[in-house]
Design a protein around this motif. Structure first.
Motif, short mmCIF file in Angstrom:
data_model
loop_
_atom_site.label_atom_id
_atom_site.label_comp_id
_atom_site.label_asym_id
_atom_site.label_seq_id
_atom_site.Cartn_x
_atom_site.Cartn_y
_atom_site.Cartn_z
N SER A 1 1.12 23.99 -7.66
CA SER A 1 0.20 24.21 -6.54
C SER A 1 0.02 22.92 -5.75
N GLN A 2 0.46 21.79 -6.32
CA GLN A 2 0.29 20.51 -5.65
C GLN A 2 1.36 19.53 -6.12
N VAL A 3 1.91 18.76 -5.18
CA VAL A 3 2.81 17.67 -5.52
C VAL A 3 2.24 16.41 -4.88
N LEU A 4 1.82 15.49 -5.74
CA LEU A 4 1.21 14.25 -5.29
C LEU A 4 2.27 13.15 -5.28
N LEU A 5 2.41 12.49 -4.14
CA LEU A 5 3.42 11.44 -3.98
C LEU A 5 2.75 10.08 -3.86
N THR A 6 3.36 9.09 -4.47
CA THR A 6 2.94 7.70 -4.31
C THR A 6 4.14 6.92 -3.77
N LEU A 7 4.00 6.40 -2.56
CA LEU A 7 5.08 5.66 -1.91
C LEU A 7 4.65 4.21 -1.75
N LYS A 8 5.40 3.32 -2.39
CA LYS A 8 5.04 1.90 -2.37
C LYS A 8 6.15 1.07 -1.74
N ASP A 9 5.78 0.21 -0.80
CA ASP A 9 6.69 -0.80 -0.28
C ASP A 9 6.58 -1.99 -1.24
N THR A 10 7.55 -2.10 -2.15
CA THR A 10 7.46 -3.13 -3.18
C THR A 10 7.70 -4.53 -2.61
N THR A 11 8.37 -4.62 -1.47
CA THR A 11 8.57 -5.92 -0.85
C THR A 11 7.26 -6.44 -0.27
N ALA A 12 6.52 -5.56 0.41
CA ALA A 12 5.24 -5.95 1.02
C ALA A 12 4.06 -5.73 0.08
N ASN A 13 4.29 -5.03 -1.06
CA ASN A 13 3.24 -4.71 -2.03
C ASN A 13 2.12 -3.90 -1.38
N LYS A 14 2.51 -2.84 -0.67
CA LYS A 14 1.55 -1.95 -0.03
C LYS A 14 1.92 -0.50 -0.29
N TYR A 15 0.88 0.37 -0.15
CA TYR A 15 1.05 1.80 -0.41
C TYR A 15 0.89 2.58 0.89
N TYR A 16 1.65 3.66 0.98
CA TYR A 16 1.60 4.49 2.19
C TYR A 16 0.50 5.54 2.06
N ALA A 17 -0.44 5.54 3.03
CA ALA A 17 -1.56 6.48 3.01
C ALA A 17 -1.35 7.64 3.97
N GLY A 18 -0.30 7.58 4.78
CA GLY A 18 -0.03 8.66 5.71
C GLY A 18 -0.36 8.28 7.15
N PRO A 19 0.19 9.04 8.11
CA PRO A 19 -0.01 8.70 9.53
C PRO A 19 -1.45 8.85 10.01
N GLY A 20 -2.28 9.58 9.27
CA GLY A 20 -3.67 9.77 9.69
C GLY A 20 -4.58 8.62 9.32
N HIS A 21 -4.03 7.60 8.67
CA HIS A 21 -4.83 6.46 8.26
C HIS A 21 -4.44 5.21 9.06
N THR A 22 -5.41 4.37 9.29
CA THR A 22 -5.18 3.11 10.00
C THR A 22 -5.66 1.95 9.12
N PRO A 23 -4.75 1.08 8.67
CA PRO A 23 -3.30 1.20 8.87
C PRO A 23 -2.69 2.21 7.91
N ALA A 24 -1.48 2.65 8.24
CA ALA A 24 -0.82 3.63 7.39
C ALA A 24 -0.44 3.03 6.04
N TRP A 25 -0.12 1.74 6.04
CA TRP A 25 0.20 1.03 4.79
C TRP A 25 -1.00 0.23 4.36
N GLN A 26 -1.44 0.44 3.11
CA GLN A 26 -2.67 -0.18 2.63
C GLN A 26 -2.41 -0.98 1.35
N SER A 27 -3.25 -1.97 1.14
CA SER A 27 -3.11 -2.83 -0.04
C SER A 27 -3.48 -2.10 -1.32
N GLY A 28 -4.47 -1.18 -1.26
CA GLY A 28 -4.89 -0.44 -2.44
C GLY A 28 -4.04 0.79 -2.67
N LEU A 29 -4.12 1.34 -3.87
CA LEU A 29 -3.35 2.52 -4.22
C LEU A 29 -3.70 3.68 -3.29
N ALA A 30 -2.68 4.33 -2.76
CA ALA A 30 -2.87 5.48 -1.88
C ALA A 30 -1.83 6.53 -2.24
#
Length: 450
Positions: free
Chosen positions: A119-148
């Motif tokens: 019923s749900q697939v949860l994805l975690t996308l991390k830019d390991t070079t920049a050490n940031k997580y992708y929160a999606g286009p609806g967030h500003t900024p889309a890449w965040q330092s905390g887990l997203a």
């Protein structure tokens, strides 16, 4: 409230035993009306002995103190305690991608045989070079330092659309997935893949034949070589060659007929053909050898070579953007002729002269001059008299055209009477050497003979 619990043709007695006899169980009403004006009831079912992935039916019937009985209401459901599993299809593990080509993250989910699916697939996308997580286009900024995390579209095949501008060229990423099924069972440890975004194109250079130089090539052209490189973190995958003929046909060494009977017919194709050189490293020097070149390539015809590099992200130079090496294939032997001296005797020989011809372009003439008697008996001239171990020397070079005259001054070579053997051999601009040697046997006389 009376109820029964049915699985297939068997019924529960409420304490873990099952039989084929319909067994009514008693549930007690709470005598507390719910907001709909109905009375709630409950039944403790922990001892029923549920089995995961089995389908059950519950039938319910109520009575009052009169007693008046209601009709039977049923509900069928699947009991599921098995966690689903998920798989990541795109990107692949250790994959390389051009940002423009990675527009969707995809995968699959699976449950057990009678499971309820995700019923749900949860994805975690991390830019390991920049050490940031992708929160999606609806967030500003889309890449965040905390887990997203982000949610994919749940299905047996799940997907998440992503804009190419999301990626940073040269960065490394990790994608993790976790599925939850309709019964609320979460995947314990979902899959995870590492991948790299590489949008930088590799480069290649053709070093032999000489890049972008129109020239003549002989059989030595069979060895084609070059170099290729890619900017880190890009990794080279292959070099592709296209060899075309002056009739726009493509060299096709993989054709079955070419492999068994190479010829100017069997090894050429009107359809576009590419020779793939793989694997190669980064940076790389590469080589490709054409087998049976004299059978597959025709004398005096024009050929063109282009080489492009491709990396693991499928970034590839375009053949149309590359300068080409165009050349005439020349495997014909040149010829040389000695015009002076003529066979026989002469009492003066200050210059050896002759002519040379070729179907394309002459280049040089070499001579063999050996004394058979006299003071230099069995010696050869190569600038001085000596051993005949390497008797040939260049007498004329820098020749051009399809024919040319040549000469060599012999004033210091022949100073005494004697007998000599003289031969000439020509070399053309493609490196072909004369196969039939032109020769003279001479007697040299000095002064007056009594």
């Amino acid at each position: 409230v009376h109820l029964y619990i049915q699985e297939g043709s068997n019924y529960s007695d409420g304490s873990g035993a099952w039989s084929g006899t319909l067994t009514w169980l008693v549930a007690f009403a709470t005598n507390t009306a719910n907001p709909a004006g109905l009375t709630n009831w409950s039944y403790g079912a922990s001892a029923v002995g549920w089995q995961s992935d089995h389908s059950y039916t519950i039938g319910v019937q109520a009575d009052d103190k009169s007693p008046n009985w209601s009709g039977v209401t049923t509900l069928t459901f699947t009991y599921d305690t098995t966690a689903p599993t998920s798989n990541i299809s795109t990107p692949t593990a250790a994959g390389y991608y051009n940002a423009a080509n990675l527009t969707s993250l995809t995968g699959t989910t699976s449950a057990d045989v009678n499971g309820t699916g995700a019923s749900q697939v949860l994805l975690t996308l991390k830019d390991t070079t920049a050490n940031k997580y992708y929160a999606g286009p609806g967030h500003t900024p889309a890449w965040q330092s905390g887990l997203a995390t982000i949610l994919a579209t749940p299905a047996a095949s799940w997907s998440y659309a992503i804009d190419p501008s999301t990626w940073t060229d040269g960065d490394a990423y990790t994608l993790s997935a976790q599925a939850t099924d309709q019964a609320g069972n979460p995947e314990a440890a979902g899959p995870s893949v590492n991948f790299t975004i590489d949008s930088t194109f590799p480069t290649s250079t053709l070093t032999a034949p000489v890049y972008n130089i129109a020239t003549l090539q002989g059989p030595s052209f069979a060895a084609i070589s070059g170099s290729a490189n890619d900017t880190s973190p890009g990794v080279l995958q292959e070099v592709d060659l296209q060899i075309t003929r002056d009739d726009s046909y493509f060299y096709d060494p993989t054709a079955a007929a070419c492999q068994t009977t190479p010829s100017a017919v069997n090894c050429w194709n009107a359809a576009t053909k590419t020779v793939v050189i793989s694997p190669i490293s980064t940076p790389a020097t590469w080589n490709y050898s054409i087998t049976n070149i004299n059978a597959a390539f025709e004398n005096n015809r024009t050929y063109t070579i282009k080489a492009v590099a491709k990396d693991k992200a499928n970034n590839a130079e375009a053949f149309g953007s590359k300068a080409a090496t165009t050349f005439v294939y020349d495997n014909g032997s040149p010829a040389s002729f000695i015009t002076n001296p003529v066979a026989g005797s002469t009492n003066s020989l200050s210059n050896i002269t002759g002519t040379t011809t070729d179907n394309q372009k002459v280049s040089s003439v070499s001579l063999y001059l050996k004394s058979t008697d006299g003071g230099h008996a069995n010696q050869c001239w190569t600038g001085s008299w000596g051993s005949c171990a390497a008797p040939w020397f260049t007498a004329a070079s820098g020749l051009s055209g399809v024919s040319a005259g040549w000469s060599y001054n012999t004033t210091s070579a022949i100073t005494t009477s004697g007998h000599f053997v003289l031969m000439s051999s020509a070399t053309d601009s493609a490196g072909n050497t004369q196969t039939a040697i032109s020769s003279r046997s001479e007697e040299r006389r000095v002064g007056k003979e009594c």
